[in-house]
Scaffold this motif. Structure first.
Motif, PDB file in Angstrom:
ATOM      1  N   LEU A 162      51.556  51.536  49.120  1.00  0.00           N
ATOM      2  CA  LEU A 162      50.468  51.549  50.058  1.00  0.00           C
ATOM      3  C   LEU A 162      50.611  50.056  50.770  1.00  0.00           C
ATOM      4  CD1 LEU A 162      47.149  52.573  47.835  1.00  0.00           C
ATOM      5  CD2 LEU A 162      48.347  53.835  49.977  1.00  0.00           C
ATOM      6  N   LEU A 184      43.948  54.862  45.832  1.00  0.00           N
ATOM      7  CA  LEU A 184      44.394  55.264  47.207  1.00  0.00           C
ATOM      8  C   LEU A 184      43.133  54.699  48.051  1.00  0.00           C
ATOM      9  CD1 LEU A 184      45.258  58.724  46.581  1.00  0.00           C
ATOM     10  CD2 LEU A 184      46.829  57.075  47.574  1.00  0.00           C
ATOM     11  N   GLY A 218      49.548  53.948  55.190  1.00  0.00           N
ATOM     12  CA  GLY A 218      48.875  54.844  54.465  1.00  0.00           C
ATOM     13  C   GLY A 218      49.626  56.082  54.277  1.00  0.00           C
ATOM     14  N   SER A 266      47.797  60.868  59.756  1.00  0.00           N
ATOM     15  CA  SER A 266      48.234  60.630  58.465  1.00  0.00           C
ATOM     16  C   SER A 266      47.438  59.470  57.689  1.00  0.00           C
ATOM     17  CB  SER A 266      49.702  59.894  58.477  1.00  0.00           C
ATOM     18  OG  SER A 266      49.735  58.767  58.757  1.00  0.00           O
ATOM     19  N   GLY A 267      46.056  59.682  57.855  1.00  0.00           N
ATOM     20  CA  GLY A 267      45.524  58.716  56.966  1.00  0.00           C
ATOM     21  C   GLY A 267      45.356  57.384  57.720  1.00  0.00           C
ATOM     22  N   PRO A 268      44.592  56.500  57.414  1.00  0.00           N
ATOM     23  CA  PRO A 268      44.038  55.148  57.931  1.00  0.00           C
ATOM     24  C   PRO A 268      45.501  54.260  57.428  1.00  0.00           C
ATOM     25  CG  PRO A 268      42.634  55.662  55.980  1.00  0.00           C
ATOM     26  CD  PRO A 268      43.226  57.070  56.243  1.00  0.00           C
ATOM     27  N   ALA A 269      45.798  53.536  58.203  1.00  0.00           N
ATOM     28  CA  ALA A 269      46.931  52.609  57.930  1.00  0.00           C
ATOM     29  C   ALA A 269      46.558  51.399  57.193  1.00  0.00           C
ATOM     30  CB  ALA A 269      47.948  52.533  59.219  1.00  0.00           C
ATOM     31  N   GLY A 289      43.958  52.679  51.799  1.00  0.00           N
ATOM     32  CA  GLY A 289      44.055  53.839  52.851  1.00  0.00           C
ATOM     33  C   GLY A 289      44.929  54.996  52.677  1.00  0.00           C
ATOM     34  N   GLY A 290      45.003  55.446  51.488  1.00  0.00           N
ATOM     35  CA  GLY A 290      45.660  56.717  51.149  1.00  0.00           C
ATOM     36  C   GLY A 290      44.547  58.049  51.007  1.00  0.00           C
ATOM     37  N   THR A 291      45.256  58.945  50.931  1.00  0.00           N
ATOM     38  CA  THR A 291      44.259  60.168  50.949  1.00  0.00           C
ATOM     39  C   THR A 291      44.976  61.150  49.836  1.00  0.00           C
ATOM     40  OG1 THR A 291      44.376  60.162  53.139  1.00  0.00           O
ATOM     41  CG2 THR A 291      43.701  62.288  52.356  1.00  0.00           C
ATOM     42  N   HIS A 348      49.533  60.596  52.282  1.00  0.00           N
ATOM     43  CA  HIS A 348      48.778  61.343  51.626  1.00  0.00           C
ATOM     44  C   HIS A 348      49.662  61.612  50.070  1.00  0.00           C
ATOM     45  CE1 HIS A 348      47.143  62.397  55.351  1.00  0.00           C
ATOM     46  NE2 HIS A 348      46.362  63.443  54.876  1.00  0.00           N
ATOM     47  N   ARG A 366      56.769  55.976  58.156  1.00  0.00           N
ATOM     48  CA  ARG A 366      55.687  55.902  59.161  1.00  0.00           C
ATOM     49  C   ARG A 366      56.276  55.508  60.373  1.00  0.00           C
ATOM     50  NH1 ARG A 366      50.348  55.831  58.004  1.00  0.00           N
ATOM     51  NH2 ARG A 366      50.060  54.608  59.767  1.00  0.00           N
TER      52      ARG A 366
END
Lengths: 229, 229
Positions: free
Chosen positions: A29, A59, A33, A226-229, A63-65, A35, A201
């Motif tokens: 992380l 996560l 970010g 792609s989710g918050p960085a 900032g992960g999903t 998934h 990224r």
């Protein structure tokens, strides 16, 4: 939360590669970010739920999903962000009915027809594999970049390349039209997972670029893919 | 002509005529989404947007840089585009082909024809550069740049939309004045500055409208006010 943002970088857990993924996920992380798909086929639902809960905490802090592999029930119980269905999983439309319109839904595919049907039935994205030779299936046939490119052109939605993906070959997948990548050993066996994520990224989320395929727009829904960085 | 390399191993007397499998036309696109049309005559109408990648022009004020981003380029078959549009549901009954520059794309006529056959109402936004508008396009928005495209394209257009800078040249003002007299549906739209209309360009556009005795109308990118793509 990324909401229905399609993954650009999807990490799949695998205890045979890494029994305790938490520390590597936390380290990864630091690269930005992504998934994470909890994919532990041998675990019973209770153990899966506990592991999902632990990983979600990690996560959320970075900032992960979180997606859950196959188990819609576990995903709903833990409040995950979505489900990734294996090829042999329940029908895509059934999963969509259970998950509702907001949660993310993906499906593993190996053929164009599968992918077209999955997307039409409510999947937000599909993985197409194996693009490269994999260490988990040595000697098994793989699509190769050109065949992947041909297949991708006929698929009406986001396609993540899966199989043998590493930081060093992800650019080839992007050039072949992949909207993102899914990887297991490429992250969990990498010496510097944060660097892998940062590299991916840079390829797939340059400047927070939005996806090519978008769901029906909602006012002020400017969520990045792609989710918050 | 031999249709397959396998036949090249045969003596000439065995030469056969083989119809080669046609290579599918691939369209370079960078966006497929449903939103509300935010500009011009059809403001507020649900529309599916297919944004082509690539443009022969290089307008410094262009507010859609994705069509030059190699990472946003996806090659898709006509079937994949139609399937992606169908997945959007009823909101995609009207399809706007935009860009980039759709007229500069090979295979445009075939795509329009296939979209018509699939039941879509096809509109197009174009700078008028790159070729003729193919049959089957129900609505053409011409957004002319400098130098102006052929007169025939102006006359084919259902609406003409001039993007106006703060300090348009006399030549551009002459074009706006001419077509405001000769075309029934002409709009001026201020150049954008990010997601906002540039204030100086807006003042100039408003002044042109006020001076036009009702021949010009002001177009604003209303979708941006509410965060729609």
């Amino acid at each position: 939360m990324a909401g229905r943002g399609v993954p650009r970088i999807l990490l799949l857990t695998d205890r045979s590669t890494l029994p305790e993924p938490g520390p590597v996920i936390a380290a990864a992380l630091k690269g930005g970010g992504f998934h994470l798909c909890l994919r532990e086929k041998g675990l019973e639902a209770g153990a899966l739920l506990r592991l999902a809960s632990e990983l979600r905490e990690i996560l959320l802090s970075g900032g992960g999903t979180l997606l859950v592999h196959d188990r819609v029930d576990v995903a709903l119980a833990i409040g995950a962000d979505g489900v990734h269905l294996p090829g042999g999983g329940i029908p895509t439309a059934a999963a969509r009915d259970l998950l509702g319109p907001e949660l993310l839904l993906g499906r593993s595919c190996h053929h164009v027809e599968e992918a077209v049907l999955a997307l039409a039935a409510g999947a937000d994205y599909v993985t197409l594999s194996p693009i490269f030779a994999t260490r988990s299936h040595p000697g098994a046939p793989h699509l190769g970049v050109e065949r992947f490119r041909e297949m991708r052109c006929a698929i009406p939605g986001p396609v993540l390349a899966l199989g043998g993906i590493e930081a060093s070959n992800a650019g080839l997948a992007a050039e072949a039209g992949a909207d993102g990548v899914a990887l297991i050993r490429g992250i969990f066996a990498a010496p510097d997972p944060a660097r892998v994520v940062a590299t991916l990224r840079a390829i797939f989320v340059p400047g927070g670029s939005r996806p090519v395929f978008q769901r029906v727009a909602k006012a002020d829904d400017r969520s990045e893919s792609s989710g918050p960085a | 002509m031999r249709g397959s390399s396998a036949f090249s191993l045969l003596p000439d007397r065995f030469a056969v005529s083989v119809t080669p499998t046609p290579t599918p036309i691939l369209h370079a696109v960078c966006d497929i989404f449903v939103s509300l049309q935010g500009e011009g005559t059809w403001t507020g109408r649900p529309t599916a947007f297919v944004r082509f990648w690539g443009c022969p022009l290089h307008c410094p004020w262009c507010d859609e840089p994705r069509h030059r981003d190699p990472g946003s380029r996806r090659l898709l078959t006509t079937g994949a585009i139609i399937a992606a549009l169908r997945a959007f549901g009823e909101g995609s009954a009207r399809v706007l082909l935009t860009g980039g520059e759709p007229l500069a794309r090979e295979g445009l006529g075939s795509l329009v024809s296939e979209l018509n056959c699939a039941g879509f109402d096809v509109a197009m936004e174009t700078s008028g550069v790159g070729g003729a508008v193919p049959p089957g396009v129900a609505w053409v928005t011409l957004s002319p740049k400098w130098p102006p495209p052929p007169e025939a394209v102006h006359r084919r257009a259902d609406e003409i939309k001039f993007v106006v800078p703060a300090d348009p040249s006399e030549a551009v003002l002459g074009e706006i004045a001419r077509w405001s007299r000769e075309h029934p549906n002409v709009w001026v739209q201020p150049q954008a500055r990010g997601d906002e209309p540039d204030p100086a360009s807006t003042r100039r556009a408003v002044a042109l409208v006020m001076e036009s005795r009702g021949r010009l109308r002001l177009s604003l990118q209303t979708h941006k006010w509410i965060g729609l793509p």
